[in-house]
Write an enzyme that holds these catalytic residues in place. Sequence first.
Site, PDB file in Angstrom:
ATOM      1  N   SER A 115     -62.233 -80.113  -5.852  1.00  0.00           N
ATOM      2  CA  SER A 115     -62.765 -80.003  -7.208  1.00  0.00           C
ATOM      3  C   SER A 115     -61.639 -79.743  -8.194  1.00  0.00           C
ATOM      4  O   SER A 115     -60.636 -79.093  -7.865  1.00  0.00           O
ATOM      5  CB  SER A 115     -63.752 -78.832  -7.241  1.00  0.00           C
ATOM      6  OG  SER A 115     -63.991 -78.440  -8.567  1.00  0.00           O
ATOM      7  N   TYR A 139     -65.597 -69.395  -5.257  1.00  0.00           N
ATOM      8  CA  TYR A 139     -65.911 -70.800  -4.986  1.00  0.00           C
ATOM      9  C   TYR A 139     -64.631 -71.649  -5.065  1.00  0.00           C
ATOM     10  O   TYR A 139     -64.324 -72.427  -4.165  1.00  0.00           O
ATOM     11  CB  TYR A 139     -66.953 -71.309  -5.988  1.00  0.00           C
ATOM     12  CG  TYR A 139     -66.989 -72.812  -6.090  1.00  0.00           C
ATOM     13  CD1 TYR A 139     -67.513 -73.583  -5.053  1.00  0.00           C
ATOM     14  CD2 TYR A 139     -66.459 -73.475  -7.211  1.00  0.00           C
ATOM     15  CE1 TYR A 139     -67.515 -74.968  -5.137  1.00  0.00           C
ATOM     16  CE2 TYR A 139     -66.458 -74.847  -7.294  1.00  0.00           C
ATOM     17  CZ  TYR A 139     -66.983 -75.589  -6.260  1.00  0.00           C
ATOM     18  OH  TYR A 139     -66.965 -76.957  -6.334  1.00  0.00           O
ATOM     19  N   LYS A 143     -62.162 -73.914  -2.148  1.00  0.00           N
ATOM     20  CA  LYS A 143     -61.632 -75.288  -2.247  1.00  0.00           C
ATOM     21  C   LYS A 143     -60.124 -75.279  -2.027  1.00  0.00           C
ATOM     22  O   LYS A 143     -59.580 -76.122  -1.308  1.00  0.00           O
ATOM     23  CB  LYS A 143     -61.973 -75.901  -3.611  1.00  0.00           C
ATOM     24  CG  LYS A 143     -63.460 -76.100  -3.851  1.00  0.00           C
ATOM     25  CD  LYS A 143     -64.040 -77.140  -2.906  1.00  0.00           C
ATOM     26  CE  LYS A 143     -65.526 -77.346  -3.115  1.00  0.00           C
ATOM     27  NZ  LYS A 143     -66.148 -78.208  -2.094  1.00  0.00           N
TER      28      LYS A 143
END
Length: 349
Positions: A115, A139, A143
């Site tokens: 992302s 979050y 990644k």
Amino acid sequence: MSKNILVTGGAGYIGSHTVLQLLLGGYKVIKMVGIVGISLIIDKLLLVQRGNTLIIKQSYWVVRFDAVIHFAGLKAVGESVEKPLLYYDNNVIGTITLLEVMAAHGCKNLVFSSSATVYGWPKEVPCTEESPLSAVNPYGRTKLFIEEICRDVHHSDPEWKIILLRYFNPVGAHPSGHIGEDPRGIPNNLMPFVQQVAVGRRPALTVFGNDYATKDGTGVRDYIHVVDLADGHIAALRKLSDPKIELAFNPTSYAIIGCEVYNLGTGKGTSVLEMVAAFERASGKKIPLVMAGRRAGDAEIVYASTKKAECELDWRARYGIEEMCRDQWNWASKNPYGYGSPESNGVMK
Ligand code: UDP
């Protein structure tokens, strides 16, 4: 000969659009529906649960997969701040389990959903694949960690070919209007929220900040049509099976793909107000706005450099924000409650 592709998270927003493009492209797809909370049998794959992690029981891996596209994971920023261990367990441990099973079965071709969040609050735009990386919430850290894990795995065994795709802001829906985005609860992201205002499920859009140093004071992002994004995965698979790359930043040299990262965006920045105006044009609906303060953690302006993906994957986005809003409105007007119903207020039975 058609290729067998295992898709984790194949029922999600980006996953479902990618599965469709894969099938249209002649691939054979086996889809795993997420990594959390499900025990199910799909074809001859038996998926069992360990903690929150689904395991593909090795003895049942009877189909030879040419590659895996790994979408499955949790993605709500706010929830990740409240429940970091849930996010590390699902996203990081889930990926490690998948990598272990893949290695055990000699399938070492992976496309992973990363992302643009890994660019944190970019000091410079456009973001290139060489821009500094930082995570601003758990979050985003999952990644970053998974990207690093993939680099280490490739380093330890160069047979692994891994493409990390950094998505910018996927919006829109398949032009058929049969599949689209349908988040549970109150949408965190801009366009699902706008869509729910347009169909009358919410009274107004709250605009988070109109004092940014941008064209109209609202935050700027790189919105990409979900079908373009899905096609980026097909381009990545093509690259895994034809791994020679002409390097974008050094056009006279070539490399063989190892663990490589690509931005998937359009290269264009659009403000919140521009996006709302485009959606109003597409839908003919007025979106009432409530101006509010900045949302904690939000970056001011984020958009992609697309040069590397264009040059090395031979992929570029075809659609602009008009098509994104047109297709999203087509999906929304046909399915105002998403995959759910008015009685359930959009929650699937
Ligand atoms: N945004 C907004 N209202 C909302 C949701 C988002 O004004 O209800 C803004 C947000 O501040 C950002 C842009 O829309 O400038 C895109 O937000 P989104 O959460 O979709 O993507 P991200 O910030 O993760 O790139």
